[in-house]
Write a protein that holds these residues in place. Structure first.
Motif, mmCIF file in Angstrom:
data_model
loop_
_atom_site.group_PDB
_atom_site.id
_atom_site.type_symbol
_atom_site.label_atom_id
_atom_site.label_comp_id
_atom_site.label_asym_id
_atom_site.label_seq_id
_atom_site.Cartn_x
_atom_site.Cartn_y
_atom_site.Cartn_z
ATOM 1 N N ALA A 161 53.659 -9.194 -18.237
ATOM 2 C CA ALA A 161 52.670 -9.154 -17.162
ATOM 3 C C ALA A 161 51.373 -9.776 -17.671
ATOM 4 O O ALA A 161 51.121 -9.863 -18.876
ATOM 5 N N LEU A 162 50.562 -10.207 -16.708
ATOM 6 C CA LEU A 162 49.229 -10.723 -17.018
ATOM 7 C C LEU A 162 48.235 -9.593 -16.781
ATOM 8 O O LEU A 162 48.141 -9.051 -15.675
ATOM 9 N N ALA A 163 47.501 -9.221 -17.834
ATOM 10 C CA ALA A 163 46.435 -8.230 -17.690
ATOM 11 C C ALA A 163 45.149 -8.982 -17.400
ATOM 12 O O ALA A 163 44.688 -9.791 -18.207
ATOM 13 N N VAL A 164 44.572 -8.757 -16.229
ATOM 14 C CA VAL A 164 43.329 -9.401 -15.825
ATOM 15 C C VAL A 164 42.211 -8.375 -15.976
ATOM 16 O O VAL A 164 42.226 -7.319 -15.332
ATOM 17 N N LEU A 165 41.232 -8.661 -16.834
ATOM 18 C CA LEU A 165 40.168 -7.721 -17.130
ATOM 19 C C LEU A 165 38.840 -8.380 -16.778
ATOM 20 O O LEU A 165 38.516 -9.455 -17.283
ATOM 21 N N VAL A 166 38.085 -7.757 -15.911
ATOM 22 C CA VAL A 166 36.847 -8.332 -15.394
ATOM 23 C C VAL A 166 35.666 -7.535 -15.927
ATOM 24 O O VAL A 166 35.621 -6.306 -15.807
ATOM 25 N N GLY A 167 34.684 -8.253 -16.539
ATOM 26 C CA GLY A 167 33.492 -7.609 -17.058
ATOM 27 C C GLY A 167 32.411 -7.499 -16.011
ATOM 28 O O GLY A 167 32.514 -8.039 -14.905
ATOM 29 N N GLU A 168 31.328 -6.806 -16.363
ATOM 30 C CA GLU A 168 30.266 -6.527 -15.392
ATOM 31 C C GLU A 168 29.557 -7.782 -14.907
ATOM 32 O O GLU A 168 28.975 -7.784 -13.818
ATOM 33 N N HIS A 169 29.553 -8.857 -15.710
ATOM 34 C CA HIS A 169 28.945 -10.114 -15.278
ATOM 35 C C HIS A 169 30.009 -11.094 -14.797
ATOM 36 O O HIS A 169 29.825 -12.303 -14.829
ATOM 37 N N GLN A 171 32.781 -11.859 -16.161
ATOM 38 C CA GLN A 171 33.578 -12.539 -17.171
ATOM 39 C C GLN A 171 35.022 -12.096 -16.979
ATOM 40 O O GLN A 171 35.285 -10.934 -16.684
ATOM 41 N N ILE A 172 35.939 -13.013 -17.138
ATOM 42 C CA ILE A 172 37.356 -12.687 -16.936
ATOM 43 C C ILE A 172 38.125 -12.960 -18.223
ATOM 44 O O ILE A 172 38.021 -14.044 -18.803
ATOM 45 N N GLU A 173 38.861 -11.972 -18.664
ATOM 46 C CA GLU A 173 39.757 -12.115 -19.802
ATOM 47 C C GLU A 173 41.187 -11.957 -19.288
ATOM 48 O O GLU A 173 41.521 -10.946 -18.662
ATOM 49 N N VAL A 236 45.098 -4.314 -25.121
ATOM 50 C CA VAL A 236 44.580 -5.665 -24.892
ATOM 51 C C VAL A 236 43.085 -5.708 -25.169
ATOM 52 O O VAL A 236 42.557 -6.639 -25.748
ATOM 53 N N TRP A 237 42.380 -4.654 -24.752
ATOM 54 C CA TRP A 237 40.924 -4.616 -24.936
ATOM 55 C C TRP A 237 40.530 -4.053 -26.290
ATOM 56 O O TRP A 237 39.614 -4.537 -26.921
ATOM 57 N N SER A 238 41.216 -3.000 -26.718
ATOM 58 C CA SER A 238 40.667 -2.214 -27.812
ATOM 59 C C SER A 238 41.265 -2.502 -29.161
ATOM 60 O O SER A 238 40.769 -2.038 -30.169
ATOM 61 N N GLY A 239 42.334 -3.250 -29.218
ATOM 62 C CA GLY A 239 43.004 -3.418 -30.499
ATOM 63 C C GLY A 239 42.964 -4.819 -31.020
ATOM 64 O O GLY A 239 41.910 -5.393 -31.256
ATOM 65 N N GLU A 240 44.149 -5.412 -31.152
ATOM 66 C CA GLU A 240 44.293 -6.668 -31.874
ATOM 67 C C GLU A 240 43.465 -7.797 -31.292
ATOM 68 O O GLU A 240 42.777 -8.506 -32.004
ATOM 69 N N VAL A 241 43.480 -7.960 -29.989
ATOM 70 C CA VAL A 241 42.776 -9.083 -29.378
ATOM 71 C C VAL A 241 41.278 -8.978 -29.584
ATOM 72 O O VAL A 241 40.594 -9.940 -29.904
ATOM 73 N N ALA A 242 40.751 -7.760 -29.398
ATOM 74 C CA ALA A 242 39.315 -7.579 -29.567
ATOM 75 C C ALA A 242 38.873 -7.918 -30.979
ATOM 76 O O ALA A 242 37.810 -8.480 -31.202
#
Length: 362
Positions: A161-169, A171-173, A236-242
């Motif tokens: 799956a694609l995890a789409v994560l959107v930041g407050e400004h 920004q899209i990861e 995706v956010w908190s581990g290896e990628v970050a």
């Protein structure tokens, strides 16, 4: 040529007033114009009465100490790299910024609106340092830590799956994650809803600290498949990628470094410098340099391996966040004849302002 192997105190103690004055004039002339200074010109500049022959004797002693050298036969003298280091450590008096310089720095290193991206402020800070120093302004921001606004999972195939994560400004990861076997569309939605309800409005670093606490809650509220999916989404956010997200290096004013170049050798050295800056490892190396001591650090020529081939100097200072972690660095790159006493307070004050921004202070 002799090398400067003894301590600053030892060398300083070995110099009498005449030697100190001759050395200071040679270095200051070099920093001002880049030109060597000869014995005849020096004898006219000195506050004490010394003949050109006496000045040459003093110069010879300074050469033996490894502080100055003659670039050509019958030429005047220039400071060696060791001489510049000795001058910075033993002679240089750090100036203070004028009110106008402080205002100029503050005008560029502050957000113009509540939602201005950090990238824009970093670019402004780099451009400002370049303009004030006439060198190349350098700003490094370590791993980005955006506040999370929204999470969505989009199935790509049965096990991905694609995890789409959107930041407050906004920004899209986008990150591809592996799915547990048998995940349904409703479970993808359920997992995303759980994340949005519990984790939105926090940074990746804050998410990391809550993973363990959430596992119990996840187990009680979601079935096993959704629990696994949520944990994968968190990773995706908190581990290896970050951890692997690269720092950002912004350099402005490279054209300033072209001013005053005498020939092809100088241009080749500058090209080496630009090549160094393009290398990914340079980000880590510059941050390491900034972290290796408190306050502003000065590296002259080959004192750091990053710029050793180009012979450039680096003045750099780290800035820290509210938890006293180094999150970036600001600095100026230029030729070895930078105006160190003027640029050091500039870099220091800019680092202080960047630290305020990193702590969320306006």
């Amino acid at each position: 040529m002799a090398s400067l192997k003894t301590t600053v105190a030892d060398v300083s103690a070995s110099l009498d007033d005449r030697s100190r004055e001759v050395f200071r004039r040679i270095v200051e002339t070099y920093l001002d114009s880049g030109d060597p200074l000869g014995s005849r010109s020096l004898s006219r500049l000195l506050p004490m009465s010394l003949s050109p022959a006496s000045v040459r004797n003093v110069m010879s002693d300074l050469e033996d100490l490894g502080l100055i050298y003659a670039p050509h036969v019958s030429a005047g003298r220039l400071p060696t790299q060791a001489g510049l280091r000795f001058f910075v450590d033993a002679f240089m008096q750090i100036g203070d910024l004028s009110d106008g310089e402080r205002d100029e720095i503050e005008r560029h290193v502050r957000p113009t609106s509540a939602d201005q991206p950090m990238e824009a402020m970093l670019t402004e800070a780099s451009r400002m340092l370049s303009g004030l120093s006439r060198g190349a302004g350098l700003v490094i921001s370590s791993k980005n830590d955006p506040i999370l606004k929204h999470v969505e999972f989009i199935r790509l195939e049965p096990t991905k799956a694609l995890a789409v994560l959107v930041g407050e400004h906004n920004q899209i990861e986008n990150r591809i994650i592996d799915l547990p076997a048998g995940v349904t569309a409703s479970q993808l939605t359920e997992a995303a809803n759980f994340l949005n309800a519990n984790l939105a409005g926090q940074t990746m670093r804050e998410l990391r600290s809550q993973i363990e606490n959430l596992k119990t809650q996840v187990a009680s509220e979601l079935d096993t498949l959704s629990q696994d999916l949520v944990e994968r989404g968190l990773a995706v956010w908190s581990g290896e990628v970050a951890e692997k997200q690269p720092a950002r290096l912004i350099v402005r004013g490279r054209a300033n470094l072209l001013e005053g170049l005498a020939g092809s050798d100088d241009i080749d050295r500058l090209r080496l410098l630009f090549d160094d800056l393009e290398r990914k490892e340079s980000l880590i190396e510059i941050l390491d340099l900034a972290e290796s001591g408190p306050g502003v650090r000065i590296f002259i020529g080959s004192e750091n391996k990053l710029f050793s081939l180009s012979g450039s100097s680096l003045i750099v200072a780290p800035y820290r966040d509210g938890e006293d972690r180094i999150v970036g660095a600001v600095g100026v790159i230029g030729p070895t004849r930078l105006n160190y006493s003027r640029i050091v307070p500039m870099v220091d004050y800019t680092a202080q302002l960047m630290a305020r921004l990193a702590r969320g202070q306006r």
